[in-house]
Design a protein around this motif. Structure first.
Motif, PDB file in Angstrom:
ATOM      1  N   GLU A   1      74.955  48.626  64.118  1.00 36.84           N
ATOM      2  CA  GLU A   1      75.730  49.598  64.889  1.00 36.84           C
ATOM      3  C   GLU A   1      76.751  48.875  65.770  1.00 36.84           C
ATOM      4  N   ARG A   2      77.959  49.459  65.872  1.00 38.08           N
ATOM      5  CA  ARG A   2      79.004  48.864  66.710  1.00 38.08           C
ATOM      6  C   ARG A   2      79.276  49.714  67.961  1.00 38.08           C
ATOM      7  N   ILE A   3      78.409  50.697  68.218  1.00 41.60           N
ATOM      8  CA  ILE A   3      78.695  51.657  69.283  1.00 41.60           C
ATOM      9  C   ILE A   3      78.803  50.990  70.650  1.00 41.60           C
ATOM     10  N   GLU A   4      78.026  49.922  70.881  1.00 38.22           N
ATOM     11  CA  GLU A   4      78.103  49.224  72.161  1.00 38.22           C
ATOM     12  C   GLU A   4      79.497  48.657  72.390  1.00 38.22           C
ATOM     13  N   GLU A   5      80.092  48.056  71.348  1.00 39.74           N
ATOM     14  CA  GLU A   5      81.444  47.518  71.452  1.00 39.74           C
ATOM     15  C   GLU A   5      82.454  48.629  71.702  1.00 39.74           C
ATOM     16  N   HIS A   6      82.258  49.755  71.013  1.00 44.97           N
ATOM     17  CA  HIS A   6      83.187  50.868  71.171  1.00 44.97           C
ATOM     18  C   HIS A   6      83.126  51.445  72.591  1.00 44.97           C
TER      19      HIS A   6
ATOM     20  N   LEU B   1      82.282  49.883  75.308  1.00 41.67           N
ATOM     21  CA  LEU B   1      82.951  48.920  76.195  1.00 41.67           C
ATOM     22  C   LEU B   1      84.466  49.076  76.114  1.00 41.67           C
ATOM     23  N   PHE B   2      84.984  49.305  74.906  1.00 41.77           N
ATOM     24  CA  PHE B   2      86.426  49.531  74.754  1.00 41.77           C
ATOM     25  C   PHE B   2      86.847  50.814  75.461  1.00 41.77           C
TER      26      PHE B   2
ATOM     27  N   TRP C   1      86.920  50.335  79.149  1.00 44.84           N
ATOM     28  CA  TRP C   1      88.097  49.537  79.529  1.00 44.84           C
ATOM     29  C   TRP C   1      89.360  50.388  79.465  1.00 44.84           C
ATOM     30  N   LEU C   2      89.498  51.200  78.412  1.00 45.76           N
ATOM     31  CA  LEU C   2      90.692  52.040  78.257  1.00 45.76           C
ATOM     32  C   LEU C   2      90.780  53.070  79.379  1.00 45.76           C
ATOM     33  N   ARG C   3      89.654  53.678  79.736  1.00 49.26           N
ATOM     34  CA  ARG C   3      89.651  54.637  80.849  1.00 49.26           C
ATOM     35  C   ARG C   3      90.122  53.964  82.139  1.00 49.26           C
ATOM     36  N   ASP C   4      89.585  52.776  82.421  1.00 49.25           N
ATOM     37  CA  ASP C   4      89.980  52.068  83.649  1.00 49.25           C
ATOM     38  C   ASP C   4      91.458  51.672  83.608  1.00 49.25           C
ATOM     39  N   TYR C   5      91.948  51.293  82.421  1.00 46.71           N
ATOM     40  CA  TYR C   5      93.362  50.931  82.280  1.00 46.71           C
ATOM     41  C   TYR C   5      94.247  52.139  82.578  1.00 46.71           C
ATOM     42  N   ILE C   6      93.861  53.294  82.050  1.00 51.94           N
ATOM     43  CA  ILE C   6      94.627  54.521  82.285  1.00 51.94           C
ATOM     44  C   ILE C   6      94.674  54.853  83.771  1.00 51.94           C
ATOM     45  N   LEU C   7      93.547  54.706  84.444  1.00 48.75           N
ATOM     46  CA  LEU C   7      93.481  55.002  85.874  1.00 48.75           C
ATOM     47  C   LEU C   7      94.284  53.998  86.701  1.00 48.75           C
ATOM     48  N   ASN C   8      94.077  52.732  86.421  1.00 52.68           N
ATOM     49  CA  ASN C   8      94.702  51.681  87.247  1.00 52.68           C
ATOM     50  C   ASN C   8      96.215  51.612  87.051  1.00 52.68           C
ATOM     51  N   GLU C   9      96.663  51.862  85.811  1.00 57.22           N
ATOM     52  CA  GLU C   9      98.091  51.755  85.507  1.00 57.22           C
ATOM     53  C   GLU C   9      98.827  53.086  85.648  1.00 57.22           C
ATOM     54  N   LYS C  10      98.084  54.115  86.037  1.00 62.53           N
ATOM     55  CA  LYS C  10      98.682  55.449  86.257  1.00 62.53           C
ATOM     56  C   LYS C  10      99.415  55.934  84.996  1.00 62.53           C
TER      57      LYS C  10
ATOM     58  N   GLY D   1      97.059  49.180  65.408  1.00 62.35           N
ATOM     59  CA  GLY D   1      95.855  48.555  64.876  1.00 62.35           C
ATOM     60  C   GLY D   1      94.595  49.087  65.527  1.00 62.35           C
ATOM     61  N   SER D   2      93.448  48.667  65.009  1.00 62.98           N
ATOM     62  CA  SER D   2      92.158  49.097  65.540  1.00 62.98           C
ATOM     63  C   SER D   2      91.827  48.322  66.814  1.00 62.98           C
ATOM     64  N   PRO D   3      91.024  48.900  67.722  1.00 61.51           N
ATOM     65  CA  PRO D   3      90.746  48.227  68.997  1.00 61.51           C
ATOM     66  C   PRO D   3      89.637  47.187  68.923  1.00 61.51           C
ATOM     67  N   ILE D   4      88.828  47.212  67.848  1.00 61.68           N
ATOM     68  CA  ILE D   4      87.845  46.155  67.623  1.00 61.68           C
ATOM     69  C   ILE D   4      87.978  45.705  66.174  1.00 61.68           C
ATOM     70  N   PRO D   5      87.647  44.444  65.850  1.00 65.25           N
ATOM     71  CA  PRO D   5      87.689  44.019  64.443  1.00 65.25           C
ATOM     72  C   PRO D   5      86.643  44.775  63.646  1.00 65.25           C
ATOM     73  N   LEU D   6      87.030  45.331  62.513  1.00 63.62           N
ATOM     74  CA  LEU D   6      86.137  46.196  61.754  1.00 63.62           C
ATOM     75  C   LEU D   6      85.475  45.501  60.574  1.00 63.62           C
TER      76      LEU D   6
END
Length: 389
Positions: free
Chosen positions: A22-27, A29-30, A33-42, A234-239
């Motif tokens: 399963e790769r759900i843990e990596e997803h 985490l992504f 990170w994306l949520r925090d990026y959206i918040l921090n970068e407005k 591209g994809s956010p994690i190597p598949l």
């Protein structure tokens, strides 16, 4: 506000497994990170250009991760999300919770509508109206129905009409699509998709129609056109093994000067590494690997070339990896066949099965003598078959 900020991402493939892992843990985490990026970068707009899930019927865990992410963005001021399905997604899966998405400022465009203006989305920005045209993945029969109903002579005339058909004036224009555009380079894990009669959308169909084209489907980051900028993020994690471990989203900025774009690297929580060597060099290569990736985590695929059968090598590699952050997921021995005389069909017909087996073994493993226990097992199997006949 100096810029209206947009994030372009795609091909998450939530629920994806790699050799049953399963790769759900990596997803997750992504997504965090994306949520925090959206918040921090407005960020003002998130574009998800298809293949949110890996299969049309994703697991509850994968769906929960996606819905939790959308819900986590609900209170961001002046923010919304635009989503189209890809060829791995089921459009109907997004139709059911459509109200949930709308309540959380997320808008789904699951298909090419009969009224093509319903695939247009508009956002008022400090720099004028932003018009966004959404082209989700579609099947050939959907396209043929549109062409026939609209009396278009061919595929090109239909899409040139679609790309220029706006029901409202817009100062800036973006296309979101999940399909093949231009001369793209594949990562290797994408499913082939085709248009009726053509392999891909020529980038010339996009010229002068858009300021930015946000593409999904190809897992390898690339810019396939400059005028307008047409980008596969591209994809956010190597598949899969062999893909680059460097993954990206794109940040697009709209200002009074027009549209700019730049890639932003996604932090890599786990790496996919391939180790290719001969069986003789395996030990030294494993030592180099452990030194290079001693503070990393991930999964390893080992491919070794050999001229003889191997026993216990995969277990040995697993033992070597015990004190590292890596797990062996794939072990592939590649046998080097020796040159041997090619028998004619007449010669083969006159050769016993036992001798054919010996010839096969010699060809595959470059050894003159077959191990007695293996030959005995083969002979017992043959006798068992003969007894049944």
């Amino acid at each position: 506000m100096n810029q209206f900020k947009i994030i372009h991402t795609s091909d998450w493939h939530l629920g994806k497994k790699l050799f049953k892992v399963e790769r759900i843990e990596e997803h997750i985490l992504f997504l965090n990170w994306l949520r925090d990026y959206i918040l921090n970068e407005k960020i003002n707009l998130l574009i998800i250009a298809g293949d949110i899930f890996d299969i049309p019927t994703p697991s509850n865990q994968a769906q929960k991760a996606f819905h939790d992410f959308i819900f986590s963005l609900r209170n961001i001021p002046n923010f919304q999300t635009l989503i189209i399905p890809g060829n791995h997604d089921s459009p109907s899966l997004f139709e059911i919770p459509k109200d949930f998405f709308k309540e959380n400022n997320a808008f789904i465009y699951p298909q090419l509508e009969k009224d093509l203006t319903k695939n247009n989305h508009y956002i008022e920005t400090p720099f004028g109206t932003l018009g966004i045209k959404l082209l989700p993945y579609f099947r050939n029969f959907e396209l043929i129905n549109h062409i026939n109903q609209g009396s278009f002579p061919d595929v090109e005339s239909f899409f040139r009409h679609f790309f220029t058909n706006w029901d409202k004036e817009a100062q800036h224009k973006i296309l979101i699509s999940h399909h093949g555009f231009g001369q793209y380079s594949v990562a290797g894990s994408e499913h082939a998709i085709h248009l009726s009669g053509i392999d891909h959308f020529p980038t010339s169909w996009l010229e002068r129609n858009f300021d930015y084209v946000a593409l999904g489907h190809i897992h390898k980051r690339q810019v396939i056109s400059q005028t307008p900028p047409a980008v596969y993020c591209g994809s956010p994690i190597p598949l899969r093994f062999g893909e680059s471990n460097q993954k990206f989203i794109y940040e697009v900025g709209l200002s009074s000067q027009g549209i700019t774009y730049q890639d932003k690297e996604v932090p890599n929580s786990k790496k996919l590494i391939q180790l290719k060597c001969s069986i003789e060099d395996l030990d030294s290569n494993l030592e180099k690997f452990k030194k290079k990736f001693q503070i990393s985590k991930g999964y390893l695929e080992v491919q070794v070339t050999t001229d003889r059968p191997l026993a216990g090598v995969a277990d040995k590699i697993r033992d070597e990896l015990k004190d590292t952050g890596f797990e062996l997921l794939s072990f592939i021995p590649k046998f080097q066949s020796s040159k041997t005389e090619i028998k004619s069909i007449d010669q083969i017909s006159k050769t016993s099965l036992e001798d054919l087996f010996k010839d096969y073994y010699k060809t595959k493993y470059s050894e003159e003598i077959i191990p007695p226990t293996l030959l005995e097992s083969f002979t017992d199997l043959l006798n068992e078959v003969r007894d049944e006949d």
